[in-house]
Design a protein around this motif. Sequence first.
Motif, PDB file in Angstrom:
ATOM      1  N   MET A 217      39.733  45.592  54.948  1.00 64.01           N
ATOM      2  CA  MET A 217      39.700  44.160  54.616  1.00 64.01           C
ATOM      3  C   MET A 217      40.201  43.288  55.778  1.00 64.01           C
ATOM      4  SD  MET A 217      42.838  43.921  51.840  1.00 64.01           S
ATOM      5  CE  MET A 217      43.285  42.187  51.905  1.00 64.01           C
ATOM      6  N   GLY A 218      41.127  43.821  56.562  1.00 66.82           N
ATOM      7  CA  GLY A 218      41.649  43.053  57.695  1.00 66.82           C
ATOM      8  C   GLY A 218      40.622  42.873  58.785  1.00 66.82           C
ATOM      9  N   GLN A 219      39.883  43.949  59.060  1.00 64.48           N
ATOM     10  CA  GLN A 219      38.848  43.873  60.103  1.00 64.48           C
ATOM     11  C   GLN A 219      37.778  42.843  59.725  1.00 64.48           C
ATOM     12  OE1 GLN A 219      38.303  46.558  62.837  1.00 64.48           O
ATOM     13  NE2 GLN A 219      40.503  46.527  62.616  1.00 64.48           N
ATOM     14  N   ASN A 220      37.400  42.853  58.425  1.00 67.56           N
ATOM     15  CA  ASN A 220      36.358  41.921  57.984  1.00 67.56           C
ATOM     16  C   ASN A 220      36.794  40.474  58.153  1.00 67.56           C
ATOM     17  OD1 ASN A 220      34.910  44.172  57.242  1.00 67.56           O
ATOM     18  ND2 ASN A 220      35.592  44.108  55.097  1.00 67.56           N
ATOM     19  N   VAL A 221      38.040  40.202  57.825  1.00 69.29           N
ATOM     20  CA  VAL A 221      38.516  38.812  57.862  1.00 69.29           C
ATOM     21  C   VAL A 221      38.857  38.363  59.277  1.00 69.29           C
ATOM     22  CG1 VAL A 221      40.442  37.326  57.184  1.00 69.29           C
ATOM     23  CG2 VAL A 221      39.264  38.663  55.482  1.00 69.29           C
ATOM     24  N   VAL A 222      39.460  39.271  60.077  1.00 66.39           N
ATOM     25  CA  VAL A 222      39.961  38.818  61.373  1.00 66.39           C
ATOM     26  C   VAL A 222      38.812  38.440  62.315  1.00 66.39           C
ATOM     27  CG1 VAL A 222      40.130  40.973  62.711  1.00 66.39           C
ATOM     28  CG2 VAL A 222      41.858  39.177  62.988  1.00 66.39           C
ATOM     29  N   ILE A 223      37.673  39.109  62.166  1.00 72.31           N
ATOM     30  CA  ILE A 223      36.539  38.771  63.038  1.00 72.31           C
ATOM     31  C   ILE A 223      36.107  37.330  62.754  1.00 72.31           C
ATOM     32  CG2 ILE A 223      34.115  39.306  63.510  1.00 72.31           C
ATOM     33  CD1 ILE A 223      34.893  42.269  63.092  1.00 72.31           C
ATOM     34  N   LYS A 224      36.094  36.974  61.472  1.00 77.24           N
ATOM     35  CA  LYS A 224      35.743  35.587  61.127  1.00 77.24           C
ATOM     36  C   LYS A 224      36.846  34.627  61.550  1.00 77.24           C
ATOM     37  CE  LYS A 224      32.629  37.089  57.576  1.00 77.24           C
ATOM     38  NZ  LYS A 224      32.553  37.632  56.243  1.00 77.24           N
ATOM     39  N   ALA A 225      38.101  35.084  61.466  1.00 73.79           N
ATOM     40  CA  ALA A 225      39.211  34.227  61.910  1.00 73.79           C
ATOM     41  C   ALA A 225      39.117  33.963  63.412  1.00 73.79           C
ATOM     42  CB  ALA A 225      40.552  34.875  61.565  1.00 73.79           C
ATOM     43  N   PHE A 226      38.667  34.956  64.173  1.00 77.44           N
ATOM     44  CA  PHE A 226      38.462  34.731  65.615  1.00 77.44           C
ATOM     45  C   PHE A 226      37.393  33.660  65.834  1.00 77.44           C
ATOM     46  CE2 PHE A 226      40.295  39.088  66.641  1.00 77.44           C
ATOM     47  CZ  PHE A 226      41.363  38.580  67.340  1.00 77.44           C
ATOM     48  N   VAL A 227      36.301  33.742  65.040  1.00 76.19           N
ATOM     49  CA  VAL A 227      35.244  32.727  65.149  1.00 76.19           C
ATOM     50  C   VAL A 227      35.840  31.340  64.864  1.00 76.19           C
ATOM     51  CG1 VAL A 227      33.070  31.901  64.151  1.00 76.19           C
ATOM     52  CG2 VAL A 227      33.420  34.352  64.505  1.00 76.19           C
ATOM     53  N   VAL A 228      36.663  31.271  63.808  1.00 75.50           N
ATOM     54  CA  VAL A 228      37.293  30.008  63.420  1.00 75.50           C
ATOM     55  C   VAL A 228      38.168  29.462  64.557  1.00 75.50           C
ATOM     56  CG1 VAL A 228      39.085  29.038  61.913  1.00 75.50           C
ATOM     57  CG2 VAL A 228      37.274  30.452  60.947  1.00 75.50           C
ATOM     58  N   VAL A 229      38.968  30.344  65.150  1.00 77.20           N
ATOM     59  CA  VAL A 229      39.903  29.909  66.195  1.00 77.20           C
ATOM     60  C   VAL A 229      39.132  29.432  67.435  1.00 77.20           C
ATOM     61  CG1 VAL A 229      41.679  30.715  67.799  1.00 77.20           C
ATOM     62  CG2 VAL A 229      41.837  31.286  65.391  1.00 77.20           C
ATOM     63  N   VAL A 230      38.043  30.140  67.775  1.00 82.82           N
ATOM     64  CA  VAL A 230      37.272  29.746  68.962  1.00 82.82           C
ATOM     65  C   VAL A 230      36.553  28.424  68.709  1.00 82.82           C
ATOM     66  CG1 VAL A 230      35.318  30.376  70.441  1.00 82.82           C
ATOM     67  CG2 VAL A 230      37.028  32.085  69.845  1.00 82.82           C
ATOM     68  N   ILE A 231      35.922  28.287  67.539  1.00 86.05           N
ATOM     69  CA  ILE A 231      35.196  27.038  67.254  1.00 86.05           C
ATOM     70  C   ILE A 231      36.187  25.882  67.050  1.00 86.05           C
ATOM     71  CG2 ILE A 231      33.656  25.854  65.620  1.00 86.05           C
ATOM     72  CD1 ILE A 231      32.184  28.475  65.227  1.00 86.05           C
ATOM     73  N   GLY A 232      37.297  26.152  66.365  1.00 87.33           N
ATOM     74  CA  GLY A 232      38.280  25.091  66.109  1.00 87.33           C
ATOM     75  C   GLY A 232      39.052  24.690  67.353  1.00 87.33           C
ATOM     76  N   GLY A 233      39.187  25.613  68.299  1.00 87.07           N
ATOM     77  CA  GLY A 233      39.979  25.336  69.505  1.00 87.07           C
ATOM     78  C   GLY A 233      41.190  26.244  69.516  1.00 87.07           C
TER      79      GLY A 233
END
Lengths: 288, 233
Positions: A217-233
């Motif tokens: 579950m962590g791997q699934n979420v963290v990849i999207k969290a990386f996308v969020v952090v890169v797009i958000g800044g």
Amino acid sequence: MDLIAQQLVNGLSAGVAYALVALGLTLIFGVLHVINFAHGELYMLGGLVTVIACNLLGVPYLVTLVLAPVIMLVVGVGLDKLAIGPLLDRRDGLSDVVLSTFAVSLLLLDLVLAVVGPAPERVEGLSGVLILGPVIISHQRLFVIVLGFILIAGLDAMLRYSRFGIEMRAAAQDRFAAEAVGIDVNAIGTRTIMLGAAIAGIAGALLVPVTQFTPLMGQNVVIKAFVVVVIGGMGSVPGAVLCGVGLGLIEALVNIRFSEGMTTAIIYSLLLVGLLMRPQGLFGRAAR
Amino acid sequence: MLSVEGLCVSYGLLRAVQRLDLTIAAGEVVSLIGANGAGKSSTLKALMGLAPNREGKVSIAGRTISHIAAAQRVRSGLALSPEGRHVFPDMSVAENLLAGAAGASRADADCRTANVFAMFPKLMSRQSQLAGTMSGGEQQMLAIARALMSSPRVLLLDEPTLGLAPIIVDELAELIETLRAGGLAILLAEQNVEFALAVSNRAYVLDAGVLVKSGNSRALASDPAILAAYLGL
């Protein structure tokens, strides 16, 4: 229309999870300029604490919402003392930390897989549903959304008004000046990792009754969290919150018409477009 | 108040400061002058514990602080207003000041803020403004005010006149005199030699990291050989 409303509610709860995990990532990056590849496993461990406490020890679910972040504070200290702090002073410290946190991520994932196994585990959260016309919201999902936003608001207030928040922002904006005015930036770094771990832990505890626990579950979420952090800044708190919630909503809406694989492809396309058009992210500062 | 013995700073093979001895008494302004690259900023960073490779003994009010980290040096009474101001750009004036009171209780920090606002009324009227949106002169005042928030006994000022208009430089000279009269010991690293010698009681002249001359500022200002050889005047 009914389906869209229902999906928006589902997307909102997923978005809160992305936002909380991305918040920890972005705070750690902002203060230490470190990308914590083990962050997904901190979220997973929050879920694991909930599974063990509720299913094996009979601890009431609401108590685990305190237990998980407290245990993750300790895990955060361990992560800092073993895999981040000692490496940062080296000449290639930042790249060493990428490798060390990646190693911690694999270690934790494989350890949990070996001990618990890959099968999903259910945790009973809050029971009951709220019916609002055509939209059905489980109490647990509603709880995730409400508590998630309360946590985000509390964190925002802490960053704005508390001494720790001010010193943390100072260290993130100018490490040299922060040291020069007497801020113990190493201690601030440790506390930031602890805070990020605690937020990830409570997010895992919140989401496990909705998504079920799996070691992945962590791997699934963290990849999207990386996308969020890169797009958000990178390092931007508003960016992490708005893009996290936004990503959850977009994902849910796209899922109405397309398969999960296509949804993932669209999310990564957004990431690529974001990197090409605005590399500093929507809320980040351009490099000078 | 501040005593330095045998201070050495190096960056790899480059020796930026070599065996520097200096002292500053309470209520005294001492300037450290020399050309660009003479080792002035490296000296101040080393005194704060912020230069990577440093040797020598640093004492403040008789207490040796050479072995302790920057945060503890600030608690011991040393404060730095760094070259280039280094205000926290996305934080308000009030937040910048609060960051400068690290380790103080909230009540102490509020009391110090009130004292600083009394000394810098312009900052009080701008307390909600983001520091990054202020002019260079205002940022310089904020950087000094932020350093004063730790209630220092010794204030290190690194190139405070850099990029400032002449009228602001005059204000800065008045401020330094006010702080000196209040009993503060001030070490001023400055490329603007005329300003440095005008506001200080004594001066140390550095050349390529080596102390080449020290003495009364007025005497140095009237020594054409020193001015020509080391200070380009």
